[in-house]
Write a protein that holds these residues in place. Structure first.
Motif, PDB file in Angstrom:
ATOM      1  N   ILE A  25      17.075 -27.337   2.251  1.00 56.51           N
ATOM      2  CA  ILE A  25      17.474 -26.195   1.070  1.00 56.51           C
ATOM      3  C   ILE A  25      18.081 -25.139   1.658  1.00 56.51           C
ATOM      4  CG2 ILE A  25      15.585 -26.954  -0.451  1.00 56.51           C
ATOM      5  CD1 ILE A  25      14.039 -24.139   0.493  1.00 56.51           C
ATOM      6  N   HIS A  26      18.139 -24.890   2.958  1.00 55.54           N
ATOM      7  CA  HIS A  26      18.465 -23.778   3.639  1.00 55.54           C
ATOM      8  C   HIS A  26      19.783 -23.264   3.183  1.00 55.54           C
ATOM      9  CE1 HIS A  26      18.636 -20.934   7.024  1.00 55.54           C
ATOM     10  NE2 HIS A  26      19.759 -21.176   7.028  1.00 55.54           N
ATOM     11  N   GLU A  27      20.827 -24.314   3.297  1.00 49.83           N
ATOM     12  CA  GLU A  27      22.334 -23.872   2.706  1.00 49.83           C
ATOM     13  C   GLU A  27      22.414 -23.307   1.333  1.00 49.83           C
ATOM     14  OE1 GLU A  27      24.721 -23.293   4.975  1.00 49.83           O
ATOM     15  OE2 GLU A  27      23.313 -23.900   6.474  1.00 49.83           O
ATOM     16  N   LYS A  28      21.408 -23.838   0.477  1.00 51.01           N
ATOM     17  CA  LYS A  28      21.571 -23.444  -0.807  1.00 51.01           C
ATOM     18  C   LYS A  28      20.860 -22.079  -0.784  1.00 51.01           C
ATOM     19  CE  LYS A  28      20.576 -28.231  -2.500  1.00 51.01           C
ATOM     20  NZ  LYS A  28      19.721 -29.103  -3.273  1.00 51.01           N
ATOM     21  N   ILE A  29      20.120 -21.710  -0.180  1.00 49.76           N
ATOM     22  CA  ILE A  29      19.429 -20.344  -0.141  1.00 49.76           C
ATOM     23  C   ILE A  29      20.562 -19.374   0.399  1.00 49.76           C
ATOM     24  CG2 ILE A  29      17.906 -18.672   0.654  1.00 49.76           C
ATOM     25  CD1 ILE A  29      15.819 -21.059   1.120  1.00 49.76           C
ATOM     26  N   VAL A  30      21.036 -19.743   1.365  1.00 49.12           N
ATOM     27  CA  VAL A  30      22.269 -18.968   2.071  1.00 49.12           C
ATOM     28  C   VAL A  30      23.374 -18.727   1.058  1.00 49.12           C
ATOM     29  CG1 VAL A  30      23.922 -18.820   4.056  1.00 49.12           C
ATOM     30  CG2 VAL A  30      21.377 -19.358   4.325  1.00 49.12           C
ATOM     31  N   GLY A  31      23.580 -19.942   0.371  1.00 47.16           N
ATOM     32  CA  GLY A  31      24.632 -19.763  -0.680  1.00 47.16           C
ATOM     33  C   GLY A  31      24.669 -19.266  -1.970  1.00 47.16           C
ATOM     34  N   PHE A  32      23.043 -18.377  -2.083  1.00 44.51           N
ATOM     35  CA  PHE A  32      23.011 -17.648  -3.418  1.00 44.51           C
ATOM     36  C   PHE A  32      23.605 -16.658  -3.297  1.00 44.51           C
ATOM     37  CE2 PHE A  32      20.410 -15.404  -6.343  1.00 44.51           C
ATOM     38  CZ  PHE A  32      19.904 -16.474  -7.273  1.00 44.51           C
ATOM     39  N   ASN A  33      24.149 -16.187  -4.322  1.00 39.68           N
ATOM     40  CA  ASN A  33      24.977 -15.020  -4.471  1.00 39.68           C
ATOM     41  C   ASN A  33      24.313 -13.813  -4.025  1.00 39.68           C
ATOM     42  OD1 ASN A  33      27.226 -13.446  -5.205  1.00 39.68           O
ATOM     43  ND2 ASN A  33      26.512 -13.135  -7.321  1.00 39.68           N
ATOM     44  N   GLY A  34      24.761 -13.227  -3.031  1.00 38.88           N
ATOM     45  CA  GLY A  34      24.310 -11.964  -2.434  1.00 38.88           C
ATOM     46  C   GLY A  34      23.654 -12.026  -1.141  1.00 38.88           C
ATOM     47  N   CYS A  35      23.362 -13.453  -0.983  1.00 40.69           N
ATOM     48  CA  CYS A  35      22.851 -13.788   0.581  1.00 40.69           C
ATOM     49  C   CYS A  35      23.791 -13.795   1.569  1.00 40.69           C
ATOM     50  CB  CYS A  35      21.884 -14.893   0.567  1.00 40.69           C
ATOM     51  SG  CYS A  35      20.833 -15.304   2.124  1.00 40.69           S
ATOM     52  N   VAL A  36      23.698 -12.819   2.780  1.00 39.09           N
ATOM     53  CA  VAL A  36      24.411 -12.840   3.823  1.00 39.09           C
ATOM     54  C   VAL A  36      24.250 -13.981   4.836  1.00 39.09           C
ATOM     55  CG1 VAL A  36      25.488 -11.161   5.520  1.00 39.09           C
ATOM     56  CG2 VAL A  36      25.007 -10.463   3.392  1.00 39.09           C
ATOM     57  N   LYS A  37      22.869 -14.007   5.231  1.00 32.96           N
ATOM     58  CA  LYS A  37      22.486 -15.115   6.115  1.00 32.96           C
ATOM     59  C   LYS A  37      21.065 -14.786   6.123  1.00 32.96           C
ATOM     60  CE  LYS A  37      22.017 -12.764  10.582  1.00 32.96           C
ATOM     61  NZ  LYS A  37      22.539 -12.998  12.177  1.00 32.96           N
ATOM     62  N   MET A  38      20.329 -16.106   6.731  1.00 30.55           N
ATOM     63  CA  MET A  38      18.913 -16.254   6.825  1.00 30.55           C
ATOM     64  C   MET A  38      18.694 -17.192   8.132  1.00 30.55           C
ATOM     65  SD  MET A  38      16.298 -17.989   4.251  1.00 30.55           S
ATOM     66  CE  MET A  38      16.424 -19.377   4.487  1.00 30.55           C
ATOM     67  N   ASN A  39      17.723 -16.726   8.749  1.00 32.40           N
ATOM     68  CA  ASN A  39      16.961 -17.385   9.761  1.00 32.40           C
ATOM     69  C   ASN A  39      15.695 -17.480   9.694  1.00 32.40           C
ATOM     70  OD1 ASN A  39      19.073 -15.140  11.283  1.00 32.40           O
ATOM     71  ND2 ASN A  39      19.318 -17.075  12.043  1.00 32.40           N
ATOM     72  N   ILE A  40      15.232 -18.923  10.333  1.00 31.43           N
ATOM     73  CA  ILE A  40      13.590 -19.185  10.047  1.00 31.43           C
ATOM     74  C   ILE A  40      13.382 -19.148  11.638  1.00 31.43           C
ATOM     75  CG2 ILE A  40      12.091 -20.732   9.485  1.00 31.43           C
ATOM     76  CD1 ILE A  40      13.440 -19.406   7.326  1.00 31.43           C
ATOM     77  N   LEU A  41      12.318 -18.239  11.899  1.00 28.81           N
ATOM     78  CA  LEU A  41      11.663 -18.261  13.294  1.00 28.81           C
ATOM     79  C   LEU A  41      10.456 -18.698  13.466  1.00 28.81           C
ATOM     80  CD1 LEU A  41      12.589 -14.558  13.882  1.00 28.81           C
ATOM     81  CD2 LEU A  41      14.218 -16.604  14.372  1.00 28.81           C
ATOM     82  N   ASN A  42       9.989 -19.523  14.302  1.00 33.33           N
ATOM     83  CA  ASN A  42       8.837 -20.242  14.732  1.00 33.33           C
ATOM     84  C   ASN A  42       8.097 -19.440  16.082  1.00 33.33           C
ATOM     85  OD1 ASN A  42       7.697 -23.374  15.431  1.00 33.33           O
ATOM     86  ND2 ASN A  42       6.689 -21.849  14.385  1.00 33.33           N
ATOM     87  N   ASP A  43       7.068 -19.018  15.638  1.00 33.34           N
ATOM     88  CA  ASP A  43       5.919 -18.260  16.626  1.00 33.34           C
ATOM     89  C   ASP A  43       6.003 -19.204  17.771  1.00 33.34           C
ATOM     90  OD1 ASP A  43       3.357 -17.752  18.146  1.00 33.34           O
ATOM     91  OD2 ASP A  43       4.125 -15.885  17.064  1.00 33.34           O
ATOM     92  N   ILE A  44       6.245 -18.893  19.225  1.00 34.67           N
ATOM     93  CA  ILE A  44       6.049 -19.784  20.296  1.00 34.67           C
ATOM     94  C   ILE A  44       4.678 -20.149  20.804  1.00 34.67           C
ATOM     95  CG2 ILE A  44       8.378 -19.247  21.142  1.00 34.67           C
ATOM     96  CD1 ILE A  44       6.922 -17.446  23.124  1.00 34.67           C
ATOM     97  N   LYS A  45       3.601 -19.338  20.133  1.00 31.05           N
ATOM     98  CA  LYS A  45       2.201 -19.658  20.406  1.00 31.05           C
ATOM     99  C   LYS A  45       1.481 -20.205  19.321  1.00 31.05           C
ATOM    100  CE  LYS A  45       1.850 -16.265  24.137  1.00 31.05           C
ATOM    101  NZ  LYS A  45       1.309 -15.234  24.734  1.00 31.05           N
ATOM    102  N   ASN A  46       1.727 -20.032  18.169  1.00 30.82           N
ATOM    103  CA  ASN A  46       1.365 -20.444  16.819  1.00 30.82           C
ATOM    104  C   ASN A  46       2.219 -21.198  16.079  1.00 30.82           C
ATOM    105  OD1 ASN A  46      -1.518 -19.067  17.262  1.00 30.82           O
ATOM    106  ND2 ASN A  46      -0.104 -17.461  17.056  1.00 30.82           N
ATOM    107  N   ARG A  47       2.380 -22.567  16.328  1.00 29.82           N
ATOM    108  CA  ARG A  47       3.358 -23.249  15.735  1.00 29.82           C
ATOM    109  C   ARG A  47       3.491 -23.285  14.319  1.00 29.82           C
ATOM    110  NH1 ARG A  47       4.124 -28.769  14.550  1.00 29.82           N
ATOM    111  NH2 ARG A  47       6.211 -29.426  14.846  1.00 29.82           N
ATOM    112  N   ASN A  48       2.364 -22.881  13.716  1.00 29.43           N
ATOM    113  CA  ASN A  48       2.496 -22.982  12.160  1.00 29.43           C
ATOM    114  C   ASN A  48       2.676 -21.334  11.426  1.00 29.43           C
ATOM    115  OD1 ASN A  48      -0.289 -21.730  13.146  1.00 29.43           O
ATOM    116  ND2 ASN A  48      -1.089 -22.192  11.135  1.00 29.43           N
ATOM    117  N   ILE A  49       3.094 -20.571  12.536  1.00 31.24           N
ATOM    118  CA  ILE A  49       3.398 -19.252  11.808  1.00 31.24           C
ATOM    119  C   ILE A  49       4.965 -19.212  11.890  1.00 31.24           C
ATOM    120  CG2 ILE A  49       3.368 -16.764  12.256  1.00 31.24           C
ATOM    121  CD1 ILE A  49       0.438 -17.115  13.108  1.00 31.24           C
TER     122      ILE A  49
END
Length: 95
Positions: A25-49
């Protein structure tokens, strides 16, 4: 510009499910009108965050997204994977 930061903590056994879902779904979110960009980051010590950082043209654009059926459907799917309640901040860039 509005920067939306959301901390998401998932059940450890569902981390890969979230990653797979986000990839679909990532590209669909970024493609939503008004969204400039989006990143998803993953904590390096807590893989579920994860941290979602999205950039929006305006507060109105972000609110339109948050009120959309598209967002409601995504949230309905993703919230089943949460270990704890998400934390969110709407911010603006100062420097």
């Amino acid at each position: 510009m509005i920067v939306r930061i959301v901390k998401l903590t998932f059940k450890p056994e569902l981390v890969q499910d979230f990653i797979d879902y986000e990839r679909r779904i990532h590209e669909k979110i970024v493609g939503f009108n008004g969204c400039v960009k989006m990143n998803i980051l993953n904590d390096i010590k807590n893989r579920n965050i994860f941290i979602s950082i999205s950039y929006w043209e305006s507060e109105e654009a972000l609110e339109k997204y948050r009120r959309s059926d598209f967002f409601r459907n995504i949230w309905s799917d993703v919230k089943k994977m949460f270990l704890s309640s998400p934390e969110a901040w709407s911010t603006k860039i100062v420097l």
